[in-house]
Scaffold this active site. Structure first.
Site, mmCIF file in Angstrom:
data_model
loop_
_atom_site.group_PDB
_atom_site.id
_atom_site.type_symbol
_atom_site.label_atom_id
_atom_site.label_comp_id
_atom_site.label_asym_id
_atom_site.label_seq_id
_atom_site.Cartn_x
_atom_site.Cartn_y
_atom_site.Cartn_z
ATOM 1 N N HIS A 62 46.856 51.142 40.163
ATOM 2 C CA HIS A 62 45.989 51.721 40.956
ATOM 3 C C HIS A 62 46.795 52.089 42.346
ATOM 4 C CE1 HIS A 62 42.427 50.091 38.636
ATOM 5 N NE2 HIS A 62 43.466 49.329 38.230
ATOM 6 N N PHE A 63 47.070 53.142 42.687
ATOM 7 C CA PHE A 63 47.852 53.684 43.842
ATOM 8 C C PHE A 63 46.894 54.303 44.754
ATOM 9 C CE2 PHE A 63 52.064 54.580 41.591
ATOM 10 C CZ PHE A 63 52.300 53.316 41.231
ATOM 11 N N ARG A 64 45.865 54.086 44.895
ATOM 12 C CA ARG A 64 44.705 53.949 46.097
ATOM 13 C C ARG A 64 44.673 55.487 46.719
ATOM 14 N NH1 ARG A 64 42.386 49.857 43.943
ATOM 15 N NH2 ARG A 64 43.196 47.806 44.257
ATOM 16 N N ASN A 94 39.599 54.926 39.711
ATOM 17 C CA ASN A 94 38.480 54.360 40.955
ATOM 18 C C ASN A 94 39.005 54.571 42.225
ATOM 19 O OD1 ASN A 94 40.378 52.496 39.891
ATOM 20 N ND2 ASN A 94 39.153 50.849 40.286
ATOM 21 N N ASP A 310 48.580 46.606 35.826
ATOM 22 C CA ASP A 310 47.322 46.743 36.611
ATOM 23 C C ASP A 310 47.789 46.609 38.125
ATOM 24 O OD1 ASP A 310 44.755 46.908 37.215
ATOM 25 O OD2 ASP A 310 44.222 44.824 36.490
ATOM 26 N N HIS A 314 46.007 45.169 47.765
ATOM 27 C CA HIS A 314 44.876 45.219 48.918
ATOM 28 C C HIS A 314 45.584 44.803 50.123
ATOM 29 C CE1 HIS A 314 41.642 45.726 46.181
ATOM 30 N NE2 HIS A 314 42.067 45.023 45.456
#
Length: 445
Positions: A62-64, A94, A310, A314
Site C-alpha cells: 500500500h503505497f498510499r 484502497n 503488506d 501510517h
C-alpha cells in the site's frame, strides 16, 4: 544505461547456489557462466563472497498514492523497496480515489511511470457494484483483482454474497482476497468497547480480529473458489487453523488456490504487543507463537507459496491514537529481505527457499513476464547481498516517508549492497540512483 559484469558471485536460483559470473547488457541478463570475458566498456563488480539473487516481487503493498500522500508516495516507498531488494511491487486499490474504475487505474499507472524506482503493477478493486468495470480489465496488463472480504475502507467491503459469487464466476482475473469475517470482528469489538471504551489495550487485538474471524472468511472464500473454478490467492494468512485449507501435493503452476504469508506474521507474536504497541497493529492481527510456528511449517512445506510485506505505512501521530482510532499497518519493504535472511542465519529457512518464496513463486503465480529468475534473456532485476555485514535499523537509515519502522533497534547480520532494476544500478552501498528505471510489469496470460 551502463553494462555490468558481476564476477564470481554465489548465484541463488531455481533451488541451487552456484559460483559464476553474470553479464548485464542493457535491461537484460545477457550471459551466465564462469570466467566470462568482456570489453573494456563494461563495468566489473567483484562479488567477493556475496550472494546474487533475483529481485523480490512483493505482491501486496500500500503505497498510499493518490490521496493519502501524507503517509507515503509511490516515489518514496519504491525507493525504500529498491534499497530493500524488492525490485517489483503490486500495489493495492484502497487509495483515494479507490482503484475501482479503469480511469482511476490508469491514473495510478501514469503516476508510477513518472515516479517509481521499482517495477510496478496494480490490483483492480472490487466492490458490491462495479462488476461491469471488473470485466473490462485486461488480465495481460494488470496484476489481478483485489477483494476485501473484511477490514476495508470506503465502499470496498464486498459483503453481498450474490455479488461475490457473480464476480468469482465471471472474471478470469486472478482474485486476491483479504479474509476476516466482519460480523465476528464487529461483535468482538463491541464486547471490548463495553468494557474499556475506545482505549482497548492493544493486547486484545488478536482476540478482536480473532482466529475464528480469519478462518470463517478464508474457508468461505476457498469453498466459493472451488464451486466456481475461480483462481484464488489468499493474502496475509495469520492462523494455524487456516493451514488446513491449503495443499502442497501439486506444483504451484497447477494450483488454483494459493496462499501468502507476510513478514510481520513470521517475525512477531502477541508477546511483542507490550513493547511495540500499535506499531505492530495489523489486520489480520499478529497472533500467538503457535500460529507463528504453524505459518513457518506451512511456508517450508509449500502450503504457503509466497512471502510478501503488506507494506502499509501510517504516520506516528496516527499510530499514537487510542486502539479504536489507531490505524492498522506498518512499513516493511526496506527490511523484508534482510529479515528473512536473519531467519536463515537462525537456521529457520534456506537461502534457496527464501528466493523461491520472494522471487520465483510470485513470478509463477502472477505469470510475470521475464522476471523473478536469473536466466539469460530475463530482465536484470538483481540483488547482491553480503551475508556477514551487520547493521542496525535506526531513524537515520530509514527511507519510508512515515519515518519509523517496527524494526528500529533491530540488528540484521546481512546487508544489501547492490540492487539492479532493469539492468540499471539503482542502489549501491546505501546510495540510491537519481535515475528512475522502474517499468510496468506485463503478464504472460
Amino acid at each position: 544505461m551502463g553494462n555490468h559484469l558481476i564476477k564470481n558471485a554465489k548465484v541463488v536460483n531455481e533451488g541451487r547456489v552456484e559460483q559464476c559470473d553474470v553479464l548485464i547488457q542493457g535491461k537484460y541478463i545477457k550471459r551466465i557462466g564462469t570466467d566470462l570475458k568482456v570489453d573494456d566498456d563494461i563495468q566489473e563488480i567483484y562479488a567477493n563472497g556475496k550472494y546474487l539473487v533475483p529481485g523480490a516481487i512483493d505482491d501486496q503493498v500500500h503505497f498510499r498514492e493518490p490521496g493519502l500522500t501524507h503517509k507515503a508516495t509511490i516515489a518514496t516507498e519504491s525507493r525504500a523497496a529498491v534499497a530493500g531488494g524488492i525490485t517489483s511491487f503490486i500495489e493495492m486499490p484502497n487509495t483515494n480515489p479507490q482503484t475501482v474504475t479503469i480511469g482511476h487505474l490508469e491514473d495510478k499507472f501514469a503516476i508510477a511511470e513518472k515516479t517509481s524506482a521499482a517495477n510496478f503493477s496494480f490490483m483492480f478493486g472490487g466492490t458490491n457494484d462495479n462488476l461491469k468495470e471488473i470485466l473490462k480489465v485486461d488480465k495481460r496488463n494488470v496484476a489481478g483483482l483485489k477483494l476485501f472480504l473484511g477490514s476495508s475502507t470506503g465502499n470496498m467491503l464486498v459483503d453481498d454474497e450474490k455479488v461475490l459469487r457473480e464476480i468469482f464466476s465471471k472474471t478470469d482475473l486472478l482474485i486476491s482476497v483479504h479474509c476476516e469475517d466482519e460480523a465476528t470482528i464487529r461483535a468482538n469489538t463491541a464486547k471490548y468497547i463495553a468494557q474499556y471504551g475506545d482505549d482497548i489495550p492493544i493486547r486484545f487485538h488478536p482476540q478482536i480480529r480473532s482466529v475464528e474471524a480469519c478462518y470463517l472468511s478464508s474457508s468461505r472464500a476457498i469453498q466459493l473458489a472451488k464451486e466456481t473454478g475461480a483462481r484464488l490467492h489468499v493474502f496475509h494468512l495469520s492462523t494455524a487453523k487456516e493451514m488446513e485449507l491449503f495443499r502442497n501435493d501439486i506444483p504451484l503452476e497447477k494450483k488454483k488456490i494459493t496462499a501468502e504469508a507476510c513478514i510481520h506474521h513470521l517475525w512477531f507474536t502477541d508477546a511483542d504487543y507490550e513493547e511495540k504497541g500499535t506499531h505492530i497493529k495489523w489486520n489480520p492481527a499478529v497472533k500467538g507463537q503457535q500460529d507463528k510456528d504453524a505459518l513457518w511449517e506451512a511456508l517450508l512445506d509449500d502450503r504457503i507459496d509466497v512471502i510478501a510485506t503488506d507494506h502499509a505505512p501510517h504516520t506516528l501521530g496516527e499510530k499514537a491514537n487510542v486502539y479504536t482510532k489507531a490505524p492498522s499497518g506498518g512499513p516493511l519493504v526496506q527490511h523484508a529481505m534482510v529479515a528473512m535472511w536473519e531467519a536463515y542465519h537462525q537456521g529457520k529457512i534456506s537461502i534457496e527457499k527464501i528466493v523461491q518464496k520472494m522471487s520465483h513463486n510470485p513470478a509463477i503465480l502472477f505469470q510475470v513476464e521475464k522476471r523473478g529468475f536469473i536466466r539469460e534473456g530475463y530482465f536484470a532485476d538483481l540483488v547482491l547481498i553480503d551475508p556477514d555485514d551487520s547493521w542496525t535499523v535506526s531513524k537515520d537509515n530509514l527511507l519510508y516517508k512515515c519515518g519509523w519502522s517496527p524494526f528500529e533497534g533491530t540488528t540484521f547480520q546481512s546487508k544489501i549492497t547492490h540492487t539492479f532494476i532493469n539492468g540499471h544500478l539503482a542502489y549501491h552501498n546505501g546510495q540510491l540512483s537519481d535515475e528512475l528505471k522502474g517499468m510496468r510489469l506485463t503478464f504472460d496470460r
